[in-house]
Design a protein around this motif. Structure first.
Motif, short mmCIF file in Angstrom:
data_model
loop_
_atom_site.label_atom_id
_atom_site.label_comp_id
_atom_site.label_asym_id
_atom_site.label_seq_id
_atom_site.Cartn_x
_atom_site.Cartn_y
_atom_site.Cartn_z
N LEU A 81 0.84 -1.21 0.00
CA LEU A 81 0.00 0.00 0.00
C LEU A 81 0.88 1.25 0.00
O LEU A 81 0.60 2.21 -0.74
CB LEU A 81 -0.91 -0.02 1.23
CG LEU A 81 -1.89 1.14 1.38
CD1 LEU A 81 -2.96 1.09 0.30
CD2 LEU A 81 -2.56 1.12 2.76
N HIS A 82 1.92 1.25 0.80
CA HIS A 82 2.83 2.40 0.85
C HIS A 82 3.56 2.58 -0.47
O HIS A 82 3.77 3.72 -0.93
CB HIS A 82 3.84 2.22 1.99
CG HIS A 82 3.21 2.19 3.34
ND1 HIS A 82 3.87 1.68 4.46
CD2 HIS A 82 1.98 2.58 3.78
CE1 HIS A 82 3.07 1.77 5.51
NE2 HIS A 82 1.92 2.31 5.12
N GLU A 83 3.95 1.48 -1.11
CA GLU A 83 4.62 1.58 -2.40
C GLU A 83 3.72 2.22 -3.45
O GLU A 83 4.20 2.91 -4.35
CB GLU A 83 5.05 0.18 -2.87
CG GLU A 83 6.19 -0.42 -2.06
CD GLU A 83 6.42 -1.88 -2.42
OE1 GLU A 83 5.66 -2.40 -3.28
OE2 GLU A 83 7.33 -2.50 -1.85
N LEU A 84 2.42 1.99 -3.30
CA LEU A 84 1.47 2.58 -4.23
C LEU A 84 1.13 4.03 -3.87
O LEU A 84 0.34 4.67 -4.57
CB LEU A 84 0.18 1.75 -4.26
CG LEU A 84 0.34 0.33 -4.83
CD1 LEU A 84 -0.95 -0.45 -4.67
CD2 LEU A 84 0.74 0.39 -6.31
N ASP A 97 -0.48 13.62 1.27
CA ASP A 97 -1.61 14.54 1.50
C ASP A 97 -2.55 13.96 2.55
O ASP A 97 -3.74 13.78 2.30
CB ASP A 97 -2.35 14.79 0.18
CG ASP A 97 -3.37 15.92 0.31
OD1 ASP A 97 -3.19 16.79 1.17
OD2 ASP A 97 -4.35 15.92 -0.48
N VAL A 98 -2.02 13.65 3.74
CA VAL A 98 -2.84 13.11 4.83
C VAL A 98 -3.43 14.29 5.60
O VAL A 98 -2.73 15.00 6.31
CB VAL A 98 -2.02 12.21 5.76
CG1 VAL A 98 -2.90 11.68 6.90
CG2 VAL A 98 -1.42 11.05 4.99
N ARG A 99 -4.72 14.47 5.46
CA ARG A 99 -5.39 15.60 6.11
C ARG A 99 -6.36 15.16 7.20
O ARG A 99 -6.61 15.90 8.15
CB ARG A 99 -6.16 16.42 5.07
CG ARG A 99 -5.30 16.97 3.95
CD ARG A 99 -6.14 17.80 2.99
NE ARG A 99 -5.34 18.31 1.88
CZ ARG A 99 -5.83 19.11 0.93
NH1 ARG A 99 -7.11 19.48 0.97
NH2 ARG A 99 -5.06 19.52 -0.05
N PRO A 121 -0.42 12.01 16.14
CA PRO A 121 -0.44 11.74 14.70
C PRO A 121 0.06 12.90 13.85
O PRO A 121 0.67 12.68 12.80
CB PRO A 121 -1.91 11.43 14.42
CG PRO A 121 -2.67 12.05 15.55
CD PRO A 121 -1.77 11.98 16.73
N ARG A 122 -0.18 14.13 14.29
CA ARG A 122 0.27 15.27 13.49
C ARG A 122 1.79 15.30 13.37
O ARG A 122 2.34 15.55 12.29
CB ARG A 122 -0.26 16.57 14.10
CG ARG A 122 -1.76 16.73 14.06
CD ARG A 122 -2.26 16.82 12.63
NE ARG A 122 -3.72 16.93 12.58
CZ ARG A 122 -4.43 16.82 11.45
NH1 ARG A 122 -3.81 16.59 10.31
NH2 ARG A 122 -5.75 16.91 11.50
N SER A 123 2.46 15.04 14.48
CA SER A 123 3.92 15.01 14.44
C SER A 123 4.40 13.86 13.56
O SER A 123 5.37 14.01 12.80
CB SER A 123 4.50 14.86 15.85
OG SER A 123 4.19 15.99 16.63
N ASP A 161 6.92 11.34 8.75
CA ASP A 161 6.69 10.33 7.73
C ASP A 161 5.32 9.72 8.01
O ASP A 161 5.15 8.99 9.00
CB ASP A 161 7.77 9.25 7.76
CG ASP A 161 7.59 8.21 6.66
OD1 ASP A 161 6.51 8.20 6.02
OD2 ASP A 161 8.51 7.41 6.44
N PRO A 162 4.31 9.98 7.18
CA PRO A 162 2.96 9.47 7.46
C PRO A 162 2.91 7.96 7.64
O PRO A 162 2.01 7.45 8.33
CB PRO A 162 2.16 9.91 6.24
CG PRO A 162 2.90 11.11 5.72
CD PRO A 162 4.36 10.82 5.98
#
Length: 891
Positions: A352-355, A388-390, A403-405, A410-411
């Motif tokens: 999933l991360h690779e995508l 773009d994790v909002r 989570p914000r930090s 790195d999300p």
């Protein structure tokens, strides 16, 4: 207890009702006419003409709104109400709007932005017509309790109470009531569907709906089953045209908001696009999307139906730590399966991360495991591009604490934390405690390795996000290491009890408007004065521990309990009888007797037979007071109450609507009261009747592996428990009293198990010896199991049960959270600290004192402790200022 997220939003440390949280930017109703008054109350702002007296009940008008339209919709409603002189209320601010419409909010409350109270049916009709016209074309969430007016998409109505008249039920819940057709009081039922009370017809409906027959279909799919209800929308299993199962996820319009203001439909649209993208690039990585369609005002996502069970259930079904007598081979095989499962899940996340995406909400309900231990990720609602994790969505204990930090670094770190949390779940769930005090994991490891080695790679995976170095655990006071606890368990438990009492004393807030001590959701939903989850239970535990109770708290309990006597349940745990026993042991004899007299005369005794809030609990409270005073009248009252408790099917109807089993809500609680009366009177019929009830309760019994016996809470509930409130421990606590007095006694009724009473007790005690429980508390957790073993060991003269009790009690260090003022404990359902007796600090303090007292030979105990085996109270001389340690409620 299911997690009610609404109690988690107002305070990071304690359970508090959602409507006590900051309302955020407040909505403005505008300038109201002269003479109108404003009143702020929790989540609501009320408006109305001064001096207006409304009828007790009538037609309520509700106006719903989307988040973006809330302020202008309020302006329209306020104008109409001001001109018509109709009082109304509205959600106070944007924060409360989001909480009331949150995806985890109460479905019955959700959708109601403004509530109007027209005094007559004609006025209600006029307001409905005007608002439907003024807000024509404006949409809002559908209010489940209501019926919409005409073609309006935001104006609805229901018939109900205007004033706050309530009745109490046997569990202490306050149920809204109103007058029925004959003038009697009936419940004002708030169902998730429109409901008319008896004798009331709908004067506003323009045409009846078309009657539907046959199977329920939607967009060509045939309904099969409800999988989950939720405020954002339900989840269902349907069947496609070819008969195959499909998963259908519903998103309601203008509802199910998250903190960023996105509603359920917005998130469902995004989820569908993500699924389309991922499935096109890597089929099988996500559920195969079938289609997204819109029906009425809602949206529906159709995907393949992924087989398997949620990861939490897989853990419960397979973890040897939750079984009795599991050997090292069973643990080794389980750990092998866990590592294989985690490796597969890790590979899926890496892909999933690779995508270019992160999962974000990695939780036990979003992972399904099939029959071959292959995991699948489901529910891609929170999945977002790495860059773009909002939207932050997650489950307590599994979402990164900052989570914000993490996103700024790195999300993917969020998923790494979630996967480690899932690994800890598979070892044993200790998430919320470990986040507050990581060193508890040392005790978890020590307790597990007493049974079998823990696979090193699995342990590293489960703990890699919890820093257990000395510096990371400051400034909390140091807790004893596992080795220290084992070297002198009794001393360690005594110290733990002292520190728990210290923290309890520090938690008191005598001037708090709602409660004195922090409580659990159970306390907020029932009675913050009662023994189960209120002030009385905490004071009893402190008194039992030899602490001098704060007289300001005692006075408040006395005064509040007397003022609420007519509106409280009568029984021992949820009602006045239990409060009276505590007040009596603290020297408030007059108040205690007033409350006991009120409890004995309470009409709820005639409708409920339970120990918690009904006749059995009231009778036991009366018998405790009889032992204290020697006055015959209390014994006579108790006898009359228990004589009126019926048998057979009529008793079933007086236990609960779902026919509960167990100590608190079932036949075992009635049998306990009968035993106490038998011990006072010597009437053998009481003993025989109690044994029959215990035999009847075996209808709920379920054999457990390696010779244990558990109990379902009801015939409709598949869960099998060993706990005190409804399970092996509660049953054994009663049966051990009977058999300690007459070892040869039998049930006197046929049972499906074909076991004698002594063998049933043995199997229940074996179930109590399980060393791992999700919660530590007295009634729903490990403390209650340990106390039951210790108590039975003392009654039956079996030292091996005392040894087993102390072995279990060492496990309490897995849940202990050190604070500057002592040691705190998370109350059920395990996300916040609580002082309550049922599941929090007070119950654990009581258990620790009981255990450490039982470590002495009987002749070394004070007389009243030695005689606590008979469930008796203290003598009249024992007062809180004498450090009496009364056993009034612990026998």
């Amino acid at each position: 207890m299911a997690l009610d997220m609404s109690f988690l939003v107002a305070d990071p440390d304690y359970y508090e009702p959602w409507d006590t949280a900051d309302p955020g930017p407040r909505y403005d109703a505008g300038v109201m006419p002269g003479g109108w008054k404003r009143r702020d109350s929790g989540a609501w702002t009320h408006w109305g003409p001064a001096g207006l007296v409304l009828p007790d009940q009538g037609w309520k008008v509700h106006v719903s709104s989307s988040l973006v339209n809330a302020q202008p919709v309020l302006a329209v409603v306020a104008t109409a109400c001001a001109e018509a002189g109709v009082p109304f209320k509205h959600l106070a601010g944007r924060g409360t709007f989001l909480m009331a419409h949150d995806k985890h909010a109460n479905r019955v409350q959700s959708g109601k932005f403004c509530t109007l109270y027209p005094p007559t049916e004609q006025c209600a009709r006029e307001m409905l017509r005007r608002l439907a016209e003024d807000l024509s074309g404006i949409s809002g969430p559908f209010v489940l309790t209501d019926r919409r007016f005409g073609a309006s998409e935001c104006v609805s109505y229901r018939y109900g109470a205007f004033r706050g008249d309530v009745r109490i039920d046997a569990e202490g819940h306050h149920v809204p009531t109103m007058a029925g057709p004959d003038g009697s009081r009936i419940d004002d039922e708030r169902r998730p569907a429109f409901h008319l009370p008896p004798g009331v017809s709908d004067p506003f409906r323009q045409s009846p709906p078309d009657a539907s027959t046959g199977p329920v279909t939607l967009h060509g799919y045939t309904f099969d089953a409800v999988l989950r209800h939720g405020n954002a929308g339900g989840a269902y299993r349907f069947r496609s045209a070819d008969g195959g199962p499909v998963f259908v996820k519903e998103a309601k319009a203008h509802n199910g908001y998250t903190a960023d203001g996105a509603d359920a439909k917005t998130r469902l649209n995004a989820e569908y696009l993500v699924l389309r993208t991922l499935h096109g690039r890597e089929p099988g990585l996500c559920p195969r999307p079938v289609e997204l369609f819109h029906h009425w005002e809602h949206s529906y996502l159709v995907t393949e139906f992924v087989p398997g069970m949620p990861l939490y259930r897989w853990m419960v079904m397979n973890n040897p730590a939750l079984r009795i007598g599991s050997d090292a081979a069973a643990f080794a095989e389980y750990h092998r399966r866990c590592l294989a499962l985690l490796d597969r899940l890790d590979a899926r996340l890496r892909r999933l991360h690779e995508l270019g995406y992160v999962f974000v909400d990695l939780s036990p309900t979003n992972v399904l495991v099939d029959d071959d231990d292959r995991p699948r990720l489901v529910d891609f609602e929170a999945v977002q591009p790495v860059g773009d994790v909002r939207r932050i969505m997650g489950t307590p204990g599994y979402l990164h604490p900052d989570p914000r930090s993490a996103i700024s670094r790195d999300p993917r770190e969020i998923d790494s934390y979630g996967l480690a949390a899932l690994a800890l779940l598979l070892v044993f769930p200790a998430h919320e405690v470990a986040e507050r005090h990581p060193r508890v994991l040392d005790h978890l490891h020590a307790d597990l390795t007493e049974l079998a080695p823990v696979a090193p790679r699995l342990w590293r995976w489960a703990t890699r996000c919890h820093d257990r170095t000395e510096d990371s655990c400051l400034p909390a006071p140091r807790m004893p290491a596992p080795r220290t606890v084992r070297e002198d368990t009794v001393a360690a438990l005594r110290r733990l009890a002292d520190r728990t009492a210290d923290a309890l004393e520090a938690m008191a807030r005598p001037d708090h408007p709602v409660r004195v001590y922090p409580t659990s959701p159970l306390g907020h939903e029932t009675d913050t004065r009662a023994v189960a989850a209120g002030t009385a239970g905490v004071l009893h535990a402190l008194h039992r521990a030899g602490r001098v109770c704060d007289q300001a708290v005692v006075r408040r309990l006395r005064d509040d309990a007397l003022a609420a006597a007519d509106t409280s349940a009568p029984g021992l745990l949820y009602g006045s009888a239990g409060v009276a026993c505590v007040l009596a042991e603290l020297g408030e004899a007059d108040a205690a007797e007033t409350l006991l007299a009120s409890a004995a005369a309470h009409p709820l005794n005639g409708g409920s037979a339970t120990l918690g809030g009904g006749a059995a609990g009231t009778a036991l409270g009366l018998l405790i007071h009889h032992r204290r005073t020697g006055e015959q009248r209390w014994l006579d009252l108790a006898r009359r109450l228990l004589e009126r408790v019926p048998e057979g099917a009529e008793l079933t109807s007086r236990l609960s609507p779902v026919d509960r089993s167990g100590l608190v809500g079932g036949r075992a609680g009635v049998a306990l009261a009968l035993y106490a009366l038998y011990r006072r009177t010597g009437d053998p019929q009481l003993f025989a009747r109690g044994m029959r009830l215990l035999g009847e309760d075996l209808a709920y019994a379920q054999p457990l592996p390696v010779g244990g016996l558990g109990f379902k809470t009801s015939h409709a509930d598949r869960r099998v428990y060993p706990y005190l409130f409804a399970g092996s421990a509660g049953y054994a606590a009663v049966l051990s009293r009977y058999l300690a007095h007459r070892p040869e006694a039998e049930f006197g009724v046929a049972t499906d198990l074909d076991l004698g009473a002594a063998e049933v007790l043995e199997r229940c005690l074996r179930a109590c010896s399980v060393r791992f429980a999700v919660f530590p508390g007295l009634f729903p957790g490990l403390a209650g199991l340990a106390v039951t073993l210790a108590d039975a060991g003392r009654r039956l003269g079996r030292p091996e049960l005392l040894d087993a009790a102390f072995t279990s009690a060492r496990g309490l260090f897995r849940y202990a959270i050190p604070r500057e003022d002592g040691v705190g404990w998370l109350g059920e359902p395990g996300q916040r600290l609580s002082a309550d007796l049922w599941s929090g600090s007070a119950g654990i303090l009581l258990a620790l004192r009981h255990l450490t007292d039982s470590a002495f030979p009987p002749d070394a105990l004070d007389e009243h402790l030695a005689t606590s085996r008979e469930a008796v109270g203290p003598t009249p001389e024992e007062r809180s200022d004498r450090h009496g340690g009364s056993a009034a409620l612990t026998g």
